[in-house]
Write a protein that holds these residues in place. Structure first.
Motif, PDB file in Angstrom:
ATOM      1  N   ALA A  18       0.847  -1.213   0.000  1.00 20.00           N
ATOM      2  CA  ALA A  18       0.000   0.000   0.000  1.00 20.00           C
ATOM      3  C   ALA A  18       0.870   1.247   0.000  1.00 20.00           C
ATOM      4  CB  ALA A  18      -0.923  -0.015   1.212  1.00 20.00           C
ATOM      5  N   LYS A  21       2.349   1.861  -3.424  1.00 19.38           N
ATOM      6  CA  LYS A  21       1.363   2.425  -4.357  1.00 19.38           C
ATOM      7  C   LYS A  21       1.107   3.897  -4.055  1.00 19.38           C
ATOM      8  CE  LYS A  21      -1.133  -1.722  -5.718  1.00 19.38           C
ATOM      9  NZ  LYS A  21      -2.249  -2.617  -5.419  1.00 19.38           N
ATOM     10  N   ARG A  22       1.040   4.244  -2.765  1.00 24.94           N
ATOM     11  CA  ARG A  22       0.828   5.657  -2.394  1.00 24.94           C
ATOM     12  C   ARG A  22       2.003   6.509  -2.878  1.00 24.94           C
ATOM     13  NH1 ARG A  22      -0.729   3.694   2.874  1.00 24.94           N
ATOM     14  NH2 ARG A  22       1.264   4.408   3.688  1.00 24.94           N
ATOM     15  N   ALA A  25       1.829   6.974  -6.609  1.00 23.82           N
ATOM     16  CA  ALA A  25       0.800   7.975  -6.933  1.00 23.82           C
ATOM     17  C   ALA A  25       1.315   9.380  -6.653  1.00 23.82           C
ATOM     18  CB  ALA A  25      -0.468   7.692  -6.128  1.00 23.82           C
ATOM     19  N   PHE A  33       2.181  17.862 -11.696  1.00 26.04           N
ATOM     20  CA  PHE A  33       2.100  19.241 -11.192  1.00 26.04           C
ATOM     21  C   PHE A  33       3.216  20.103 -11.797  1.00 26.04           C
ATOM     22  CE2 PHE A  33       3.245  22.438  -7.924  1.00 26.04           C
ATOM     23  CZ  PHE A  33       2.064  23.158  -7.948  1.00 26.04           C
ATOM     24  N   LEU A  36       2.419  20.816 -15.337  1.00 27.31           N
ATOM     25  CA  LEU A  36       1.312  21.780 -15.404  1.00 27.31           C
ATOM     26  C   LEU A  36       1.814  23.203 -15.203  1.00 27.31           C
ATOM     27  CD1 LEU A  36      -1.870  22.118 -15.507  1.00 27.31           C
ATOM     28  CD2 LEU A  36      -1.756  22.193 -13.033  1.00 27.31           C
ATOM     29  N   ILE A  37       2.635  23.374 -14.180  1.00 22.27           N
ATOM     30  CA  ILE A  37       3.171  24.715 -13.900  1.00 22.27           C
ATOM     31  C   ILE A  37       4.045  25.187 -15.068  1.00 22.27           C
ATOM     32  CG2 ILE A  37       4.698  26.038 -12.356  1.00 22.27           C
ATOM     33  CD1 ILE A  37       1.957  25.436 -11.144  1.00 22.27           C
ATOM     34  N   ILE A  40       1.642  26.156 -17.894  1.00 21.57           N
ATOM     35  CA  ILE A  40       0.983  27.438 -17.605  1.00 21.57           C
ATOM     36  C   ILE A  40       1.956  28.592 -17.818  1.00 21.57           C
ATOM     37  CG2 ILE A  40      -0.031  28.858 -15.759  1.00 21.57           C
ATOM     38  CD1 ILE A  40      -1.179  26.268 -14.560  1.00 21.57           C
ATOM     39  N   VAL A  43       2.336  29.252 -21.517  1.00 16.83           N
ATOM     40  CA  VAL A  43       1.142  29.928 -22.054  1.00 16.83           C
ATOM     41  C   VAL A  43       1.121  31.393 -21.642  1.00 16.83           C
ATOM     42  CG1 VAL A  43      -1.384  30.033 -21.926  1.00 16.83           C
ATOM     43  CG2 VAL A  43      -0.248  27.826 -22.195  1.00 16.83           C
ATOM     44  N   LYS A  44       1.442  31.643 -20.373  1.00 14.98           N
ATOM     45  CA  LYS A  44       1.423  33.020 -19.869  1.00 14.98           C
ATOM     46  C   LYS A  44       2.509  33.859 -20.554  1.00 14.98           C
ATOM     47  CE  LYS A  44      -1.792  32.922 -16.679  1.00 14.98           C
ATOM     48  NZ  LYS A  44      -2.886  33.877 -16.616  1.00 14.98           N
TER      49      LYS A  44
ATOM     50  N   THR B  10      -3.105   3.776   8.899  1.00 20.12           N
ATOM     51  CA  THR B  10      -2.491   4.683   7.933  1.00 20.12           C
ATOM     52  C   THR B  10      -1.636   3.893   6.954  1.00 20.12           C
ATOM     53  OG1 THR B  10      -2.372   6.291   9.677  1.00 20.12           O
ATOM     54  CG2 THR B  10      -1.137   6.784   7.713  1.00 20.12           C
ATOM     55  N   ALA B  13      -3.764   2.209   4.278  1.00 23.15           N
ATOM     56  CA  ALA B  13      -4.663   3.030   3.464  1.00 23.15           C
ATOM     57  C   ALA B  13      -4.233   3.011   2.000  1.00 23.15           C
ATOM     58  CB  ALA B  13      -4.668   4.459   3.983  1.00 23.15           C
ATOM     59  N   VAL B  15      -4.609   4.242  -2.182  1.00 27.20           N
ATOM     60  CA  VAL B  15      -4.797   5.491  -2.920  1.00 27.20           C
ATOM     61  C   VAL B  15      -6.300   5.751  -3.086  1.00 27.20           C
ATOM     62  CG1 VAL B  15      -4.366   6.652  -5.128  1.00 27.20           C
ATOM     63  CG2 VAL B  15      -2.593   5.226  -4.111  1.00 27.20           C
ATOM     64  N   HIS B  46      -7.106  29.726 -23.362  1.00 27.14           N
ATOM     65  CA  HIS B  46      -6.207  28.673 -23.856  1.00 27.14           C
ATOM     66  C   HIS B  46      -6.616  27.339 -23.233  1.00 27.14           C
ATOM     67  CE1 HIS B  46      -2.505  26.406 -24.539  1.00 27.14           C
ATOM     68  NE2 HIS B  46      -2.197  27.323 -25.462  1.00 27.14           N
ATOM     69  N   LEU B  48      -5.019  24.811 -22.226  1.00 24.50           N
ATOM     70  CA  LEU B  48      -4.254  24.359 -21.055  1.00 24.50           C
ATOM     71  C   LEU B  48      -4.654  25.155 -19.807  1.00 24.50           C
ATOM     72  CD1 LEU B  48      -2.011  22.450 -20.061  1.00 24.50           C
ATOM     73  CD2 LEU B  48      -0.396  24.302 -20.462  1.00 24.50           C
ATOM     74  N   THR B  49      -4.875  26.447 -20.003  1.00 24.23           N
ATOM     75  CA  THR B  49      -5.301  27.291 -18.888  1.00 24.23           C
ATOM     76  C   THR B  49      -6.682  26.852 -18.400  1.00 24.23           C
ATOM     77  OG1 THR B  49      -4.159  29.055 -20.054  1.00 24.23           O
ATOM     78  CG2 THR B  49      -5.446  29.685 -18.157  1.00 24.23           C
ATOM     79  N   ALA B  52      -6.332  23.664 -16.520  1.00 27.86           N
ATOM     80  CA  ALA B  52      -5.758  23.942 -15.196  1.00 27.86           C
ATOM     81  C   ALA B  52      -6.815  24.515 -14.259  1.00 27.86           C
ATOM     82  CB  ALA B  52      -4.587  24.914 -15.328  1.00 27.86           C
ATOM     83  N   LEU B  55      -8.978  21.693 -13.197  1.00 28.56           N
ATOM     84  CA  LEU B  55      -8.231  20.880 -12.225  1.00 28.56           C
ATOM     85  C   LEU B  55      -8.264  21.550 -10.848  1.00 28.56           C
ATOM     86  CD1 LEU B  55      -6.230  18.462 -11.677  1.00 28.56           C
ATOM     87  CD2 LEU B  55      -4.406  20.114 -12.093  1.00 28.56           C
ATOM     88  N   MET B 107      -3.265  24.345  -2.594  1.00 28.05           N
ATOM     89  CA  MET B 107      -2.776  24.078  -3.958  1.00 28.05           C
ATOM     90  C   MET B 107      -3.802  24.487  -5.012  1.00 28.05           C
ATOM     91  SD  MET B 107       0.210  23.161  -3.486  1.00 28.05           S
ATOM     92  CE  MET B 107       0.635  22.921  -5.182  1.00 28.05           C
ATOM     93  N   ILE B 111      -3.041  27.170  -7.933  1.00 30.54           N
ATOM     94  CA  ILE B 111      -3.115  26.794  -9.359  1.00 30.54           C
ATOM     95  C   ILE B 111      -4.119  27.695 -10.089  1.00 30.54           C
ATOM     96  CG2 ILE B 111      -3.847  24.970 -10.968  1.00 30.54           C
ATOM     97  CD1 ILE B 111      -2.657  22.937  -9.012  1.00 30.54           C
ATOM     98  N   LEU B 114      -2.636  31.266 -10.431  1.00 35.83           N
ATOM     99  CA  LEU B 114      -1.528  31.303 -11.391  1.00 35.83           C
ATOM    100  C   LEU B 114      -2.024  31.121 -12.822  1.00 35.83           C
ATOM    101  CD1 LEU B 114       1.342  29.221  -9.736  1.00 35.83           C
ATOM    102  CD2 LEU B 114       1.336  31.660 -10.202  1.00 35.83           C
ATOM    103  N   ALA B 115      -2.953  30.182 -12.986  1.00 35.97           N
ATOM    104  CA  ALA B 115      -3.405  29.853 -14.345  1.00 35.97           C
ATOM    105  C   ALA B 115      -4.343  30.900 -14.908  1.00 35.97           C
ATOM    106  CB  ALA B 115      -4.087  28.489 -14.348  1.00 35.97           C
ATOM    107  N   THR B 116      -5.194  31.480 -14.055  1.00 39.56           N
ATOM    108  CA  THR B 116      -6.199  32.407 -14.594  1.00 39.56           C
ATOM    109  C   THR B 116      -6.049  33.799 -13.984  1.00 39.56           C
ATOM    110  OG1 THR B 116      -7.887  31.716 -12.986  1.00 39.56           O
ATOM    111  CG2 THR B 116      -7.804  30.524 -15.074  1.00 39.56           C
TER     112      THR B 116
END
Lengths: 88, 319
Positions: A18, A21-22, A25, A33, A36-37, A40, A43-44, B10, B13, B15, B46, B48-49, B52, B55, B107, B111, B114-116
């Motif tokens: 477990a 796997k965590r 992930a 992430f 993605l940054i 972004i 694009v910006k 814990t 647990a 995902v 856009h 991607l934006t 995001a 998301l 987060m 996000i 930053l994105a919008t």
């Protein structure tokens, strides 16, 4: 089992699985992430970079004295027109 | 629960348990309505934006869900419907759920901003706060109007989507807010009619527990009648075209039919029969489809170039 060992007991095979796997992930989420940054940011930045061809088209027909000047903004330092001087 | 067993839960647990903390079904509906606001806004974004932004909305919704599960673990363990959730079932530690909720909240807002733009980020932050704190920690256990006021939390996403594109929140966006806001009470009360024993056992002052099933059925009918003109507001503002208007009209009539049948039934009463229970659950199920169709119509119209109102149709037909 003393108090220290309560927290240090060996994990079972299911728990190790477990945890693995965590962690996988988490790694995928972190990479996603990061991408993605990065995306972004690209694009910006694209929106903020002046494209030379746009600038050339926009300024093609300008005469020097027609160039738009922001209100209250004079010519750049060193480019001021020479003042007329009267010679006596 | 001893420290040793807490440690063990814990460690075991999965995902999926953490994902379940985020209330994925609510998250899907929230993202869907946000997407409708995103595409219906009169400006481009856009891809991607936009992705995001969606998301960020999903993360925000999940964060609010995790905070809700953390705070409500005690009543979830009492109620049959929620007793198998990760926290009451002991698969995830309470502190882990809270940490996840807070981390994801931060987060998601980062996000989104930053994105919008900061407007969308601020509204997202407020909606998480509204659901996680105002609804979960205050309203849910203190008033039978909990769902009515708390419904605002789930109604913000289309406005967030709209703000993500334009940086503004005009009246057209708030019309979309109003749809989900007015839809939430009949949607949730239809379910609470059949689950009122659970809520009573947990001490949650849901409307059927406090005011009785008869009053709840009346309130469902009133809110459904009020909802119908509200669903036509996007048509009036020009946000909804022919497809949207047709779905709003037909879906509204069907939903009203359910409300009338539930009103005339014994759903929630002590002598409730199986058909009454089925009717209330049918209304609950249809309400989800109804909302999905309404916002789906906006996505289809604006996202796939199928938006036709009277003048647009004339242009399309070459008149």
């Amino acid at each position: 089992m003393n108090e220290f060992n309560q927290y240090q007991r060996p994990l079972t095979a299911a728990e190790v699985n477990a945890r693995k796997k965590r962690n996988t992930a988490l790694a995928i989420i972190l990479i996603a992430f990061m991408l993605l940054i990065f995306g972004i940011s690209v694009v910006k930045l694209q929106g903020g970079i002046a494209r030379p061809q746009d600038w050339q088209e926009e300024t093609a027909g300008w005469q020097l004295d027609e160039a738009p000047v922001e209100a209250g903004e004079g010519p750049p330092p060193g480019m001021e027109p020479a003042e007329e001087t009267t010679s006596e | 629960m001893t420290d040793q067993t807490m440690n063990a839960t814990t460690s075991a647990a999965s995902v999926r348990d953490y994902f379940e903390l985020m209330k994925p079904r609510i998250m899907m509906l929230v993202v869907f309505t946000a997407a409708a606001g995103l595409v219906a806004a009169p400006s481009g974004i856009h891809w991607l934006t936009g992705a995001a932004a969606l998301l960020a909305v999903a993360l925000g919704s999940g964060a609010a869900g995790a905070i809700n599960m953390w705070y409500d673990a005690d009543i979830d363990s009492v109620m049959t419907r929620t007793s198998t959730r990760p926290l009451p079932a002991g698969r995830v530690q309470a502190s882990d759920a809270l940490s996840l909720g807070i981390f994801m909240s931060i987060m998601s807002v980062i996000i989104m901003t930053l994105a919008t733009n900061w407007q969308a980020g601020a509204l997202l932050a407020f909606s998480i706060f509204f659901y996680g704190v105002i609804y979960t920690m205050w309203l849910k256990r203190s008033t039978h109007q909990n769902i009515v006021i708390g419904g605002a939390a789930g109604a913000f996403p289309p406005v967030i989507g709209w703000a993500a594109v334009t940086g503004t929140m005009p009246v057209e966006a708030w019309a979309l807010f109003l749809i989900t806001f007015m839809w939430t009470p009949p949607h949730f009360w239809a379910l609470s009619l059949v689950a009122n024993k659970d809520y009573e056992k947990a001490g949650v002052p849901m409307l059927p527990v406090v005011k009785g099933a008869s009053n709840t059925r009346l309130q469902i009918l009133i809110y459904t009648i009020l909802l119908l003109p509200v669903t036509l507001l996007p048509t009036a503002f020009g946000t909804g075209g022919y497809i949207y208007t047709a779905i709003a009209a037909v879906g509204g009539v069907v939903f009203l039919g359910f409300a009338l049948k539930v009103f005339a039934s014994k759903a929630g009463d002590l002598d409730m029969e199986a058909k009454d229970r089925k009717l209330a659950l049918g209304m609950f199920a249809f309400s989800i489809l109804y909302l999905a169709l309404l916002f789906g119509a906006l996505i289809v119209e604006h996202g796939f170039g199928l938006y036709f109102s009277s003048p647009n149709l004339a242009i399309w037909a070459g008149v």
